[in-house]
Motif scaffolding. Structure first.
Motif, short mmCIF file in Angstrom:
data_model
loop_
_atom_site.label_atom_id
_atom_site.label_comp_id
_atom_site.label_asym_id
_atom_site.label_seq_id
_atom_site.Cartn_x
_atom_site.Cartn_y
_atom_site.Cartn_z
N ALA A 59 -4.04 -0.17 9.10
CA ALA A 59 -4.59 -1.44 9.18
C ALA A 59 -4.65 -2.14 7.95
O ALA A 59 -4.18 -3.46 7.66
N LEU A 60 -4.91 -1.45 6.72
CA LEU A 60 -5.02 -2.03 5.67
C LEU A 60 -3.61 -2.36 4.96
O LEU A 60 -3.27 -3.42 4.50
N GLY A 61 -2.58 -1.42 5.46
CA GLY A 61 -1.30 -1.76 4.86
C GLY A 61 -0.74 -3.11 5.68
O GLY A 61 -0.14 -3.92 5.10
N GLU A 62 -1.31 -3.29 6.96
CA GLU A 62 -0.64 -4.41 7.80
C GLU A 62 -1.29 -5.67 7.20
O GLU A 62 -0.71 -6.87 7.41
N ASP A 114 5.49 -5.82 -6.17
CA ASP A 114 5.13 -5.55 -7.79
C ASP A 114 3.84 -5.15 -8.06
O ASP A 114 3.86 -4.61 -9.03
N ARG A 115 2.88 -5.04 -6.91
CA ARG A 115 1.57 -4.33 -7.31
C ARG A 115 1.20 -3.53 -6.18
O ARG A 115 0.29 -3.62 -5.42
N PRO A 116 1.91 -2.52 -6.08
CA PRO A 116 1.25 -1.40 -5.03
C PRO A 116 0.18 -0.61 -5.38
O PRO A 116 0.00 -0.10 -6.42
N LEU A 117 -0.99 -0.69 -4.41
CA LEU A 117 -1.93 0.16 -4.63
C LEU A 117 -1.78 1.60 -4.13
O LEU A 117 -1.17 1.60 -2.91
N CYS A 118 -1.71 2.50 -4.98
CA CYS A 118 -1.61 3.85 -4.33
C CYS A 118 -2.87 4.40 -3.99
O CYS A 118 -3.78 4.62 -4.84
N ILE A 119 -3.06 4.94 -2.71
CA ILE A 119 -4.28 5.67 -2.33
C ILE A 119 -3.78 7.01 -1.87
O ILE A 119 -2.94 7.38 -1.01
N LEU A 147 -1.31 -6.61 3.89
CA LEU A 147 -0.76 -6.95 2.65
C LEU A 147 1.05 -7.26 3.04
O LEU A 147 1.47 -6.81 3.95
N PRO A 148 1.41 -8.13 2.13
CA PRO A 148 2.82 -8.71 2.31
C PRO A 148 3.94 -7.54 2.38
O PRO A 148 4.73 -7.86 3.08
N GLY A 149 3.62 -6.46 1.76
CA GLY A 149 4.65 -5.59 1.77
C GLY A 149 4.60 -4.42 2.59
O GLY A 149 5.37 -3.44 2.68
N GLY A 150 3.47 -4.53 3.40
CA GLY A 150 3.16 -3.52 4.38
C GLY A 150 2.63 -2.10 3.39
O GLY A 150 2.41 -2.17 2.31
N ALA A 151 2.83 -0.90 4.28
CA ALA A 151 2.73 0.19 3.76
C ALA A 151 3.80 1.30 3.68
O ALA A 151 4.52 1.09 4.75
N PHE A 152 3.78 2.19 2.83
CA PHE A 152 4.87 3.29 2.91
C PHE A 152 3.95 4.63 2.42
O PHE A 152 3.47 4.54 1.71
N VAL A 153 4.47 5.56 3.18
CA VAL A 153 3.89 6.78 3.07
C VAL A 153 4.66 7.84 2.13
O VAL A 153 5.94 8.06 2.68
N PHE A 154 4.06 8.43 1.25
CA PHE A 154 4.81 9.84 0.77
C PHE A 154 4.00 11.00 0.70
O PHE A 154 2.79 11.09 0.46
N LEU A 209 1.05 -1.20 -0.07
CA LEU A 209 0.02 0.03 0.07
C LEU A 209 1.05 1.40 0.10
O LEU A 209 1.63 1.49 1.03
N LEU A 210 0.83 1.97 -0.97
CA LEU A 210 1.44 3.31 -1.07
C LEU A 210 0.39 4.37 -0.87
O LEU A 210 -0.53 4.66 -1.70
N VAL A 211 0.63 4.96 0.10
CA VAL A 211 -0.26 6.14 0.69
C VAL A 211 0.21 7.35 0.30
O VAL A 211 1.83 7.64 0.77
N THR A 212 -0.08 8.23 -0.44
CA THR A 212 0.27 9.65 -0.87
C THR A 212 -0.61 10.51 -0.29
O THR A 212 -1.63 10.49 -0.60
N ALA A 213 -0.15 11.55 0.12
CA ALA A 213 -1.04 12.47 1.07
C ALA A 213 -0.62 14.07 0.92
O ALA A 213 0.65 14.03 0.94
#
Length: 272
Positions: free
Chosen positions: A97-100, A210-215, A102-109, A19-23
């Motif tokens: 919680a959504l990131g947790e 490989d498949r990061p969903l960007c929110i 997923l296998p790769g977890g979350a990262f915030v930009f 999960l790629l969180v961009t804010a």
């Protein structure tokens, strides 16, 4: 966004491996943080600057620390105190919680400098603050590239005048004035070392999924740093924004016309 789009977004989330969180600034509005968009909004929060006809671009500028450091620290000191007191809204922890899951977890930009993601529980090593952080300081004169925490500085601000009343923070290396480690307007003295390290960590994370969903939440077009990053990265894009929600490629992106907290809650409640 209709039910079909919500189900589609939930399906993307189930297929994602990160999960790629961009804010942008809109992410904090539901926590009660002010929206500076437009001179009226900014001066509504800082009427003393409005009376002096000082725009956001003028006070959020290293020249303000040279011209009137108590006024500049009145503005940044008020923000530092506000961000310390503000509790992140529920959407932050829902994203965590959504990131947790997923296998790769979350990262915030994020272009935000408020530290709200870390306060909500995101690991510091998984947050990239591309414009720096108000919770860190640097030398205003640029005597060195040192960056240190602002924890020991407790601002006492005369809010009516937007002026700092107590001692200003100083550089421990040269004794001169310290300033926030934030990229300001017209800023050639920003020490970007901390942010650059975060960007390296983000690049490593992106290379490992490989498949990061960007929110993307609350990122506008006025300063499009976050929007451009979202569109260049991520396997699929969910853009949450009450006004500027359109996506460049509807086959790979979905726009949700909503505020941050409401949009995240809709995604979490969607079947999928």
């Amino acid at each position: 966004m209709n039910d079909a789009d919500l189900a589609r977004a939930a399906g993307w989330l189930s297929q994602a491996d990160g999960l790629l969180v961009t804010a942008g600034a809109g992410m904090g509005i539901d926590s009660g943080l002010p929206d500076f968009r437009g001179p009226g909004g900014f001066w509504g929060v800082y009427p003393a600057l409005g009376r002096a006809r000082i725009a956001f671009e003028e006070i959020a500028n290293p020249a303000a620390f040279a011209r009137d450091p108590r006024l500049a620290w009145g503005f940044y000191g008020h923000r530092l105190d506000l961000y310390r007191r503000t509790e992140p809204h529920a959407g932050f922890r829902q994203l965590l919680a959504l990131g947790e899951r997923l296998p790769g977890g979350a990262f915030v930009f994020t272009s935000n400098v408020d530290g709200q993601f870390q306060k909500a529980g995101f690991p510091a090593g998984r947050v990239c603050e591309v414009h720096g952080s108000i919770h860190h300081l640097q030398c205003a004169a640029g005597c060195c590239d040192a960056i240190w925490p602002a924890d020991g500085f407790v601002p006492d601000v005369d809010a009516a005048a937007c002026r700092l009343r107590n001692d200003m923070p100083h550089c421990p290396h040269c004794g001169g004035l310290a300033r926030p480690n934030i990229l300001m307007f017209g800023d050639w003295q920003w020490v970007e070392r901390r942010s650059a390290g975060q960007q390296v960590a983000l690049a490593d994370w992106l290379a490992a999924v490989d498949r990061p969903l960007c929110i993307e939440i609350g990122a506008g077009n006025a300063i499009p740093t976050v929007r451009r990053f979202s569109e260049r990265h991520g396997w699929r894009l969910l853009r949450i924004n009450p006004d500027e929600f359109r996506v460049p490629d509807p086959a790979r992106g979905i726009g949700l016309a909503a505020g941050g907290r409401a949009g995240i809650a809709q995604l979490c409640a969607a079947p999928g």
